[in-house]
Design an enzyme around this catalytic site. Structure first.
Site, PDB file in Angstrom:
ATOM      1  CD1 TRP A 102      -2.195  -2.119   2.050  1.00  0.00           C
ATOM      2  CD2 TRP A 102      -3.102  -1.393   0.115  1.00  0.00           C
ATOM      3  NE1 TRP A 102      -3.083  -3.049   1.624  1.00  0.00           N
ATOM      4  CE2 TRP A 102      -3.393  -2.494   0.560  1.00  0.00           C
ATOM      5  CE3 TRP A 102      -3.327  -0.829  -1.057  1.00  0.00           C
ATOM      6  CZ2 TRP A 102      -4.583  -3.119  -0.309  1.00  0.00           C
ATOM      7  CZ3 TRP A 102      -4.335  -1.260  -1.852  1.00  0.00           C
ATOM      8  CH2 TRP A 102      -5.050  -2.323  -1.413  1.00  0.00           C
ATOM      9  CG  ASP A 174      -3.125   3.776   4.433  1.00  0.00           C
ATOM     10  OD1 ASP A 174      -3.980   3.616   5.088  1.00  0.00           O
ATOM     11  OD2 ASP A 174      -2.814   3.288   3.141  1.00  0.00           O
ATOM     12  CE  LYS A 198      -8.108  -3.201   4.413  1.00  0.00           C
ATOM     13  NZ  LYS A 198      -7.522  -2.477   3.696  1.00  0.00           N
TER      14      LYS A 198
HETATM   15  C1  PLP Z   1      -6.933  -2.077   2.408  1.00  0.00           C
HETATM   16  C2  PLP Z   1      -6.118  -1.064   2.210  1.00  0.00           C
HETATM   17  C3  PLP Z   1      -5.863   0.032   1.474  1.00  0.00           C
HETATM   18  C4  PLP Z   1      -6.808   0.053   0.301  1.00  0.00           C
HETATM   19  O1  PLP Z   1      -8.035   0.355   0.647  1.00  0.00           O
HETATM   20  P1  PLP Z   1      -9.227   0.455  -0.482  1.00  0.00           P
HETATM   21  O2  PLP Z   1     -10.210   0.988   0.498  1.00  0.00           O
HETATM   22  O3  PLP Z   1      -9.540  -0.820  -0.893  1.00  0.00           O
HETATM   23  O4  PLP Z   1      -8.766   1.481  -1.354  1.00  0.00           O
HETATM   24  C5  PLP Z   1      -4.842   1.151   1.428  1.00  0.00           C
HETATM   25  N1  PLP Z   1      -4.131   0.956   2.553  1.00  0.00           N
HETATM   26  C6  PLP Z   1      -4.230   0.208   3.498  1.00  0.00           C
HETATM   27  C7  PLP Z   1      -3.011   0.164   4.612  1.00  0.00           C
HETATM   28  C8  PLP Z   1      -5.239  -0.983   3.556  1.00  0.00           C
HETATM   29  O5  PLP Z   1      -4.993  -1.788   4.524  1.00  0.00           O
END
Ligand code: PLP
Length: 362
Positions: A102, A174, A198
């Site tokens: 990511w 993030d 998540k």
């Molecule tokens: C799942 C995830 C993403 C992507 O998320 P989407 O909502 O599917 O775009 C980005 N960064 C992290 C750390 C993630 O766990």
């Protein structure tokens, strides 16, 4: 009613109390006579839901008053573009730490809009650690410095006491897979974004916590819908927001608050993670690839060392009432995502199964 222990990385398990409350209110919310899914986003019912969600999130995250909270669409992946489009306003430069897939995607997307520099990467050892960095290697006039705080796929994290010291350069984090899991000091960040699916709610909503002075400097080419100012000026209602997802987040916030808030979550999460890592570290069969000091308390990755045994383990775990223990398709092995909603009983069931599997296969 059948409920499995769902170790999915995302979308992932939600507190059963939240699901039940949503079920109770599904057909008629309050005295509205309609579902939250059916009501106008301009109605007083929804306005109250949004205001309540925002205020609970602010309280739980201890967000200072000079920050704005936004509820957006497009997932965390849209933030990979939105962050550079809005923040690359002066030097057009940004720094990145590549600690997983990511983080790398965020870097690649940013490189389309400005100068993107990799300060450090742990790709040399399959992202099994967080690189040590020195502030003097950072770009002094960068518009932002990006990290992926919890690496969902590889199972590592920047601890709250191990964030890079970026001085006046806004730190962007993030936190999609560890939001609300342990206490982070929001004031150390310029911006925090998190996809909800998540640890916070259903897919479809992404929260952004942004320092107010960072709003309003978007590049001219920025699409209206990707401009933080548009969403801030319209309190996340410039267009139709993801109403139902925001409503479920509100229920999750109420649940977290009732449990004692993020600090209380952190305490339980650390106990859950420690129990699992301790078992793995003392096992004759299983090993955890991430170095102990950088391990995620949300996504626990482990392997047996044999692809065949890993596959057998995943298959057997399903029969024992556990789902989604297979590691990410890019690295294989196993991954137990143990978000806030995963009870200790789920960890105990997993460890019991691992013990049995070890006895039979070590
Ligand atoms: C799942 C995830 C993403 C992507 O998320 P989407 O909502 O599917 O775009 C980005 N960064 C992290 C750390 C993630 O766990």
């Amino acid at each position: 009613m059948k409920r499995v222990y769902n170790f999915s990385a995302g979308p992932s398990c939600l507190p059963v109390e939240v699901l039940q409350r949503a079920a109770d209110e599904m057909v008629s919310y309050g005295d509205s006579g309609m579902s939250v899914m059916e009501m106008s986003h301009r109605s007083s019912y929804f306005k109250d839901i949004l205001a309540e969600a925002k205020s609970l999130y602010k309280e739980l995250m201890n967000v200072p008053d000079n920050y704005e909270i936004l509820f957006l669409q497009g997932g965390a992946s849209t933030q990979f573009a939105m962050v550079p489009l809005n923040l690359l306003s002066k030097s057009n430069k940004a720094d990145f730490m590549i600690t997983g897939s990511w983080a790398k995607k965020a870097y690649q997307e940013s490189a389309r809009y400005g100068e993107a520099k990799v300060i450090a990467s742990s790709e040399d050892k399959t992202f099994s650690y967080i690189p040590k960095v020195d502030s003097k290697d950072f770009t002094p006039d960068a518009d932002f410095f990006h990290i992926c705080v919890n690496n969902t796929i590889y199972g590592s994290r920047f601890r709250p006491d191990n964030l890079p010291d970026t001085g006046d350069v806004p730190l962007v984090g993030d936190m999609s897979s560890n939001i609300l899991s342990e206490v982070y000091d929001v004031s150390k960040f310029g911006l925090i974004y998190a996809g909800a699916q998540k640890n916070m709610g259903p897919a479809g909503v992404t929260t952004v916590i942004i320092r107010k002075d960072l709003i309003g400097h978007a590049k001219d080419i920025t699409p209206t819908m990707l401009n933080y100012k548009i969403h801030a000026d319209n309190d996340s209602c410039y267009n139709t927001p993801p109403c139902y997802s925001i409503y479920i987040c509100k229920l999750v916030y109420e649940w977290v608050k009732a449990k004692g808030g993020v600090a209380a979550m952190e305490k339980i999460n650390k106990e859950k993670a420690k129990k699992l890592y301790d078992f793995i570290d003392n096992s004759k069969l299983f090993t955890a690839p991430v170095v102990p000091e950088d391990r995620s308390i949300m996504n626990v990755t482990f392997v047996t060392g044999s692809d065949e045994l890993d596959a057998l383990f995943v298959k057997g775990s399903k029969k024992a009432g556990m789902e989604n223990l297979k590691g990410h398709r890019s690295i294989g092995g196993m991954r137990a995502s143990i978000y806030n909603a995963m009870p200790m009983a789920g960890i105990d069931t997993l460890i019991d199964f691992m013990k049995k599997f070890e006895k039979e296969n070590a």
